[in-house]
Write a protein that holds these residues in place. Structure first.
Motif, PDB file in Angstrom:
ATOM      1  N   GLU A  58       0.839  -1.207   0.000  1.00 50.46           N
ATOM      2  CA  GLU A  58       0.000   0.000   0.000  1.00 50.46           C
ATOM      3  C   GLU A  58       0.870   1.251   0.000  1.00 50.46           C
ATOM      4  O   GLU A  58       2.084   1.173   0.172  1.00 50.46           O
ATOM      5  CB  GLU A  58      -0.869   0.021   1.277  1.00 50.46           C
ATOM      6  CG  GLU A  58      -1.866  -1.115   1.384  1.00 50.46           C
ATOM      7  CD  GLU A  58      -2.913  -1.066   0.281  1.00 50.46           C
ATOM      8  OE1 GLU A  58      -3.153   0.017  -0.275  1.00 50.46           O
ATOM      9  OE2 GLU A  58      -3.462  -2.141  -0.043  1.00 50.46           O
ATOM     10  N   SER A  86       7.554  11.026  -7.603  1.00 45.95           N
ATOM     11  CA  SER A  86       6.414  10.355  -6.950  1.00 45.95           C
ATOM     12  C   SER A  86       5.897  10.974  -5.664  1.00 45.95           C
ATOM     13  O   SER A  86       5.481  10.257  -4.749  1.00 45.95           O
ATOM     14  CB  SER A  86       6.726   8.879  -6.693  1.00 45.95           C
ATOM     15  OG  SER A  86       6.887   8.224  -7.906  1.00 45.95           O
ATOM     16  N   ARG A  89       1.197  11.733  -4.323  1.00 42.16           N
ATOM     17  CA  ARG A  89       0.603  10.605  -5.048  1.00 42.16           C
ATOM     18  C   ARG A  89      -0.909  10.542  -4.901  1.00 42.16           C
ATOM     19  O   ARG A  89      -1.553   9.753  -5.571  1.00 42.16           O
ATOM     20  CB  ARG A  89       1.222   9.292  -4.571  1.00 42.16           C
ATOM     21  CG  ARG A  89       2.233   8.774  -5.572  1.00 42.16           C
ATOM     22  CD  ARG A  89       2.822   7.445  -5.196  1.00 42.16           C
ATOM     23  NE  ARG A  89       3.399   6.848  -6.386  1.00 42.16           N
ATOM     24  CZ  ARG A  89       4.447   6.049  -6.400  1.00 42.16           C
ATOM     25  NH1 ARG A  89       5.051   5.722  -5.297  1.00 42.16           N
ATOM     26  NH2 ARG A  89       4.892   5.558  -7.525  1.00 42.16           N
ATOM     27  N   GLN A  93      -1.962  14.032   0.003  1.00 43.35           N
ATOM     28  CA  GLN A  93      -0.570  14.512  -0.105  1.00 43.35           C
ATOM     29  C   GLN A  93      -0.523  15.862  -0.823  1.00 43.35           C
ATOM     30  O   GLN A  93       0.288  16.715  -0.486  1.00 43.35           O
ATOM     31  CB  GLN A  93       0.297  13.492  -0.845  1.00 43.35           C
ATOM     32  CG  GLN A  93       0.473  12.206  -0.072  1.00 43.35           C
ATOM     33  CD  GLN A  93       1.369  11.201  -0.772  1.00 43.35           C
ATOM     34  OE1 GLN A  93       2.132  11.540  -1.670  1.00 43.35           O
ATOM     35  NE2 GLN A  93       1.285   9.951  -0.360  1.00 43.35           N
ATOM     36  N   ARG A 155      13.799  -5.755  -7.045  1.00 46.33           N
ATOM     37  CA  ARG A 155      13.132  -5.127  -5.907  1.00 46.33           C
ATOM     38  C   ARG A 155      12.075  -6.057  -5.315  1.00 46.33           C
ATOM     39  O   ARG A 155      11.399  -6.769  -6.052  1.00 46.33           O
ATOM     40  CB  ARG A 155      12.480  -3.815  -6.364  1.00 46.33           C
ATOM     41  CG  ARG A 155      13.324  -2.616  -6.027  1.00 46.33           C
ATOM     42  CD  ARG A 155      12.777  -1.364  -6.611  1.00 46.33           C
ATOM     43  NE  ARG A 155      11.377  -1.103  -6.256  1.00 46.33           N
ATOM     44  CZ  ARG A 155      10.750   0.026  -6.565  1.00 46.33           C
ATOM     45  NH1 ARG A 155      11.377   0.970  -7.222  1.00 46.33           N
ATOM     46  NH2 ARG A 155       9.494   0.205  -6.225  1.00 46.33           N
TER      47      ARG A 155
END
Ligand code: ADP
Ligand code: AMP
Length: 210
Positions: A58, A86, A89, A93, A155
């Motif tokens: 999340e 980023s 988002r 924010q 990743r």
């Protein structure tokens, strides 16, 4: 100069943002990297972040990423500006950002979900964040970073299910936020990110240089 780069995961924000930051001589600040760095510290906050990013898949709470970015903006090397990857988002924010700073320009990299999935399946990164692709941008020596010789890794969140989840928030939360930014008068420029790395970089430099 504050430039924000947004776009779906895999659209090339990190790849393009790093090159742009080098070109303009300002730091590249990725929200995801700030979070991964905090997670790697193993602090209580870091453990919470690790759980949210890698287990729940999340977005972290808006105050958490805003506080980390506030601290990063205060560092000396960010006095002349920075390239932010980023953030914001989502609408929460955006509200927090508005109380702090206004970007000079927001570059949105547009890419289809299918193309993004193809790119993320081949993404390899060194622990310091240098980004490669097995086919589209391979390192000189297989599995080794050209810049610092460190081992390249996949990743933790580059699994197909997690990728689809992240693409879902981009469409559901970030795109409406971009619309709200545009309506409020922020300069937002959309770029077709499906071209090669150098062509996209040239397009982005033109936008930012003007
Ligand atoms: P993001 O930061 O938006 O998630 P990255 O910059 O990490 O995206 O790029 C995702 C993957 O796609 C990486 O493996 C990168 O090497 C590759 N890539 C980035 N831009 C391009 C491009 N224009 N063409 C082909 N592959 C690209
Ligand atoms: P990225 O490196 O941009 O792919 O981000 C990695 C992960 O960090 C995302 O999947 C989110 O869980 C988290 N993240 C990155 N940016 C933000 C942000 N602006 N707000 C909240 N969470 C974020």
């Amino acid at each position: 100069m504050i430039v924000i780069i947004l776009g779906p995961q895999g659209s090339g924000k990190g790849t393009q943002g790093k090159k742009l930051a080098e070109f303009f001589g300002v730091p590249f600040v990725s929200a995801g990297e700030l979070l991964r760095e905090e997670a790697a510290l193993g602090s209580e906050l870091g453990r919470r972040i690790h759980e949210i990013i890698n287990v729940q898949g999340e977005l972290v709470p808006p105050e958490v990423i805003t506080d980390l970015l506030d601290a990063r903006r205060m560092k000396d090397d960010a006095k002349q500006g920075m390239i932010i990857d980023s953030y914001p988002r989502d609408l929460q924010q955006l509200e927090l950002m508005r109380k702090r700073f206004t970007p000079d320009v927001v570059v949105v990299l547009n890419l289809s979900d299918d193309e993004a999935i193809k790119r993320l399946g081949g993404r390899r990164q060194c622990p310091d964040g240098h980004i490669y692709h097995l086919v589209f941008n391979p390192p000189k020596r297989e599995g080794v970073c050209d810049v610092d010789g460190k081992q390249l890794l996949v990743r933790d969140d580059d699994r197909e299910e997690a990728i689809r989840n992240r693409l879902g928030w981009h469409r559901g939360k970030t795109e409406p936020m971009i619309g709200a930014m545009e309506q409020s008068g922020v300069r937002v420029v959309h770029v077709d990110a499906s071209a090669g790395i150098d062509d996209v970089q040239n397009a982005v430099r033109k936008i930012v240089g003007i």
